[in-house]
Design a protein around this motif. Structure first.
Motif, PDB file in Angstrom:
ATOM      1  N   ARG A  57       0.859  -1.179   0.000  1.00 37.49           N
ATOM      2  CA  ARG A  57       0.000   0.000   0.000  1.00 37.49           C
ATOM      3  C   ARG A  57       0.899   1.234   0.000  1.00 37.49           C
ATOM      4  O   ARG A  57       1.813   1.341   0.819  1.00 37.49           O
ATOM      5  CB  ARG A  57      -0.916   0.010   1.226  1.00 37.49           C
ATOM      6  N   VAL A  58       0.629   2.145  -0.921  1.00 33.40           N
ATOM      7  CA  VAL A  58       1.393   3.387  -1.034  1.00 33.40           C
ATOM      8  C   VAL A  58       0.412   4.542  -0.933  1.00 33.40           C
ATOM      9  O   VAL A  58      -0.551   4.606  -1.688  1.00 33.40           O
ATOM     10  CB  VAL A  58       2.162   3.463  -2.368  1.00 33.40           C
ATOM     11  N   ARG A  59       0.685   5.439   0.004  1.00 32.30           N
ATOM     12  CA  ARG A  59      -0.125   6.649   0.158  1.00 32.30           C
ATOM     13  C   ARG A  59       0.789   7.846  -0.050  1.00 32.30           C
ATOM     14  O   ARG A  59       1.863   7.916   0.545  1.00 32.30           O
ATOM     15  CB  ARG A  59      -0.756   6.719   1.545  1.00 32.30           C
ATOM     16  N   ALA A  60       0.357   8.764  -0.911  1.00 33.20           N
ATOM     17  CA  ALA A  60       1.086  10.017  -1.128  1.00 33.20           C
ATOM     18  C   ALA A  60       0.128  11.158  -0.840  1.00 33.20           C
ATOM     19  O   ALA A  60      -1.032  11.123  -1.258  1.00 33.20           O
ATOM     20  CB  ALA A  60       1.603  10.109  -2.559  1.00 33.20           C
ATOM     21  N   ALA A  61       0.610  12.156  -0.115  1.00 32.53           N
ATOM     22  CA  ALA A  61      -0.236  13.294   0.238  1.00 32.53           C
ATOM     23  C   ALA A  61       0.513  14.598   0.033  1.00 32.53           C
ATOM     24  O   ALA A  61       1.721  14.680   0.266  1.00 32.53           O
ATOM     25  CB  ALA A  61      -0.693  13.174   1.690  1.00 32.53           C
ATOM     26  N   LYS A  62      -0.238  15.589  -0.419  1.00 33.51           N
ATOM     27  CA  LYS A  62       0.279  16.953  -0.549  1.00 33.51           C
ATOM     28  C   LYS A  62      -0.212  17.742   0.656  1.00 33.51           C
ATOM     29  O   LYS A  62      -1.403  18.031   0.763  1.00 33.51           O
ATOM     30  CB  LYS A  62      -0.260  17.627  -1.812  1.00 33.51           C
ATOM     31  N   PRO A  63       0.680  18.087   1.587  1.00 34.72           N
ATOM     32  CA  PRO A  63       0.249  18.957   2.681  1.00 34.72           C
ATOM     33  C   PRO A  63      -0.103  20.337   2.103  1.00 34.72           C
ATOM     34  O   PRO A  63       0.646  20.873   1.288  1.00 34.72           O
ATOM     35  CB  PRO A  63       1.468  19.044   3.587  1.00 34.72           C
ATOM     36  N   GLU A  64      -1.234  20.860   2.498  1.00 39.54           N
ATOM     37  CA  GLU A  64      -1.698  22.164   2.015  1.00 39.54           C
ATOM     38  C   GLU A  64      -1.596  22.282   0.495  1.00 39.54           C
ATOM     39  O   GLU A  64      -0.807  23.055  -0.045  1.00 39.54           O
ATOM     40  CB  GLU A  64      -0.928  23.289   2.699  1.00 39.54           C
ATOM     41  N   PRO A  65      -2.405  21.517  -0.229  1.00 42.00           N
ATOM     42  CA  PRO A  65      -2.337  21.528  -1.699  1.00 42.00           C
ATOM     43  C   PRO A  65      -2.714  22.901  -2.264  1.00 42.00           C
ATOM     44  O   PRO A  65      -3.480  23.641  -1.642  1.00 42.00           O
ATOM     45  CB  PRO A  65      -3.362  20.474  -2.105  1.00 42.00           C
ATOM     46  N   PRO A  66      -2.186  23.230  -3.440  1.00 45.31           N
ATOM     47  CA  PRO A  66      -2.471  24.535  -4.037  1.00 45.31           C
ATOM     48  C   PRO A  66      -3.884  24.594  -4.610  1.00 45.31           C
ATOM     49  O   PRO A  66      -4.120  24.194  -5.743  1.00 45.31           O
ATOM     50  CB  PRO A  66      -1.416  24.640  -5.149  1.00 45.31           C
ATOM     51  N   MET A  67      -4.810  25.043  -3.798  1.00 46.38           N
ATOM     52  CA  MET A  67      -6.192  25.196  -4.223  1.00 46.38           C
ATOM     53  C   MET A  67      -6.821  26.341  -3.436  1.00 46.38           C
ATOM     54  O   MET A  67      -6.292  26.723  -2.390  1.00 46.38           O
ATOM     55  CB  MET A  67      -6.974  23.887  -4.070  1.00 46.38           C
ATOM     56  N   PRO A  68      -7.908  26.889  -3.928  1.00 43.02           N
ATOM     57  CA  PRO A  68      -8.494  28.078  -3.291  1.00 43.02           C
ATOM     58  C   PRO A  68      -9.306  27.773  -2.026  1.00 43.02           C
ATOM     59  O   PRO A  68     -10.099  28.597  -1.599  1.00 43.02           O
ATOM     60  CB  PRO A  68      -9.383  28.661  -4.390  1.00 43.02           C
ATOM     61  N   TYR A  69      -9.104  26.613  -1.423  1.00 42.85           N
ATOM     62  CA  TYR A  69      -9.814  26.226  -0.214  1.00 42.85           C
ATOM     63  C   TYR A  69      -8.802  25.813   0.841  1.00 42.85           C
ATOM     64  O   TYR A  69      -7.717  25.301   0.511  1.00 42.85           O
ATOM     65  CB  TYR A  69     -10.766  25.049  -0.485  1.00 42.85           C
ATOM     66  N   GLN A  70      -9.144  25.988   2.095  1.00 46.63           N
ATOM     67  CA  GLN A  70      -8.271  25.550   3.185  1.00 46.63           C
ATOM     68  C   GLN A  70      -8.432  24.039   3.359  1.00 46.63           C
ATOM     69  O   GLN A  70      -9.484  23.567   3.784  1.00 46.63           O
ATOM     70  CB  GLN A  70      -8.634  26.288   4.491  1.00 46.63           C
ATOM     71  N   VAL A  71      -7.406  23.291   2.972  1.00 48.72           N
ATOM     72  CA  VAL A  71      -7.407  21.835   3.085  1.00 48.72           C
ATOM     73  C   VAL A  71      -6.097  21.431   3.747  1.00 48.72           C
ATOM     74  O   VAL A  71      -5.029  21.892   3.328  1.00 48.72           O
ATOM     75  CB  VAL A  71      -7.517  21.165   1.686  1.00 48.72           C
ATOM     76  N   GLN A  72      -6.172  20.599   4.764  1.00 49.45           N
ATOM     77  CA  GLN A  72      -4.965  20.176   5.468  1.00 49.45           C
ATOM     78  C   GLN A  72      -4.035  19.383   4.549  1.00 49.45           C
ATOM     79  O   GLN A  72      -2.828  19.580   4.548  1.00 49.45           O
ATOM     80  CB  GLN A  72      -5.320  19.338   6.688  1.00 49.45           C
ATOM     81  N   GLU A  73      -4.600  18.460   3.779  1.00 46.12           N
ATOM     82  CA  GLU A  73      -3.815  17.697   2.814  1.00 46.12           C
ATOM     83  C   GLU A  73      -4.743  17.056   1.801  1.00 46.12           C
ATOM     84  O   GLU A  73      -5.922  16.861   2.062  1.00 46.12           O
ATOM     85  CB  GLU A  73      -2.946  16.625   3.485  1.00 46.12           C
ATOM     86  N   ALA A  74      -4.179  16.731   0.647  1.00 40.11           N
ATOM     87  CA  ALA A  74      -4.876  15.946  -0.370  1.00 40.11           C
ATOM     88  C   ALA A  74      -4.028  14.713  -0.595  1.00 40.11           C
ATOM     89  O   ALA A  74      -2.809  14.817  -0.796  1.00 40.11           O
ATOM     90  CB  ALA A  74      -5.019  16.742  -1.661  1.00 40.11           C
ATOM     91  N   GLY A  75      -4.631  13.536  -0.514  1.00 39.92           N
ATOM     92  CA  GLY A  75      -3.841  12.321  -0.633  1.00 39.92           C
ATOM     93  C   GLY A  75      -4.547  11.232  -1.407  1.00 39.92           C
ATOM     94  O   GLY A  75      -5.767  11.269  -1.594  1.00 39.92           O
ATOM     95  N   VAL A  76      -3.742  10.279  -1.843  1.00 40.14           N
ATOM     96  CA  VAL A  76      -4.233   9.120  -2.589  1.00 40.14           C
ATOM     97  C   VAL A  76      -3.525   7.888  -2.036  1.00 40.14           C
ATOM     98  O   VAL A  76      -2.324   7.934  -1.732  1.00 40.14           O
ATOM     99  CB  VAL A  76      -3.907   9.263  -4.097  1.00 40.14           C
ATOM    100  N   GLU A  77      -4.271   6.794  -1.905  1.00 45.93           N
ATOM    101  CA  GLU A  77      -3.677   5.522  -1.496  1.00 45.93           C
ATOM    102  C   GLU A  77      -3.969   4.472  -2.556  1.00 45.93           C
ATOM    103  O   GLU A  77      -5.109   4.329  -2.994  1.00 45.93           O
ATOM    104  CB  GLU A  77      -4.239   5.067  -0.153  1.00 45.93           C
ATOM    105  N   VAL A  78      -2.941   3.761  -2.973  1.00 44.27           N
ATOM    106  CA  VAL A  78      -3.050   2.698  -3.966  1.00 44.27           C
ATOM    107  C   VAL A  78      -2.571   1.402  -3.323  1.00 44.27           C
ATOM    108  O   VAL A  78      -1.554   1.390  -2.623  1.00 44.27           O
ATOM    109  CB  VAL A  78      -2.192   3.023  -5.216  1.00 44.27           C
ATOM    110  N   THR A  79      -3.305   0.326  -3.551  1.00 42.44           N
ATOM    111  CA  THR A  79      -2.925  -0.992  -3.042  1.00 42.44           C
ATOM    112  C   THR A  79      -2.733  -1.944  -4.208  1.00 42.44           C
ATOM    113  O   THR A  79      -3.593  -2.023  -5.088  1.00 42.44           O
ATOM    114  CB  THR A  79      -4.018  -1.557  -2.105  1.00 42.44           C
ATOM    115  N   LEU A  80      -1.606  -2.636  -4.221  1.00 46.27           N
ATOM    116  CA  LEU A  80      -1.364  -3.714  -5.187  1.00 46.27           C
ATOM    117  C   LEU A  80      -1.302  -5.018  -4.414  1.00 46.27           C
ATOM    118  O   LEU A  80      -0.659  -5.085  -3.362  1.00 46.27           O
ATOM    119  CB  LEU A  80      -0.047  -3.516  -5.936  1.00 46.27           C
ATOM    120  N   GLU A  81      -1.942  -6.055  -4.948  1.00 45.23           N
ATOM    121  CA  GLU A  81      -1.925  -7.370  -4.325  1.00 45.23           C
ATOM    122  C   GLU A  81      -1.530  -8.414  -5.348  1.00 45.23           C
ATOM    123  O   GLU A  81      -1.854  -8.286  -6.524  1.00 45.23           O
ATOM    124  CB  GLU A  81      -3.296  -7.701  -3.739  1.00 45.23           C
TER     125      GLU A  81
END
Length: 143
Positions: free
Chosen positions: A106-130
């Motif tokens: 499982r790999v999760r990557a997140a952008k702390p404070e992503p560049p967008m016009p809203y206050q978001v702590q982070e934007a992230g994605v998790e991918v699982t390979l089995e």
């Protein structure tokens, strides 16, 4: 009666190996500015390792080497730019599956404070390979 496990004692075992908070400066994103200027990404990685021999041998070569994981993630995350975190996570997970003999990654990557016009702590994605069941059936059949 339970069949003997791989360690000869009738007990099946597995280990989950995790790395959390690997922080890398990268150049991924939808906008050209994100790809040019770059930003820090935070990675969380976890592996399901069946029959982890290191539980018995206490040898590094019998488990997942954390330093090698970090090297693989860092190389995959810095050698090429991707528009989506989904693709980046897929590439990282594929390389880790190729390198380590594990059932899933499982790999999760997140952008702390992503560049967008809203206050978001982070934007992230998790991918699982089995590992596929087809591969396990092929191994059992001696293919």
């Amino acid at each position: 009666m339970e069949a003997p496990g791989p360690h000869g004692n009738g007990i099946e075992s597995s280990a989950e190996v995790e790395l959390r908070g690997l922080s890398l400066y990268t150049h991924h994103g939808v906008s050209d500015a994100e790809q040019e200027v770059g930003q820090r990404l935070e990675f969380d990685i976890s592996f399901d390792v069946p029959d982890c021999d290191a539980m018995l041998t206490d040898r590094l070569e019998d488990t997942v080497d954390y330093a090698q994981v970090c090297d693989i993630v860092a190389l995959a995350a810095t050698e090429k730019s991707y528009r989506t975190l989904e693709r980046l996570c897929q590439v990282v997970a594929g390389r880790l599956m190729e390198r380590f003999d594990c059932e899933s990654v499982r790999v999760r990557a997140a952008k702390p404070e992503p560049p967008m016009p809203y206050q978001v702590q982070e934007a992230g994605v998790e991918v699982t390979l089995e590992r596929s069941l087809d591969r396990e059936s092929d191994e059992e059949d001696g293919v």
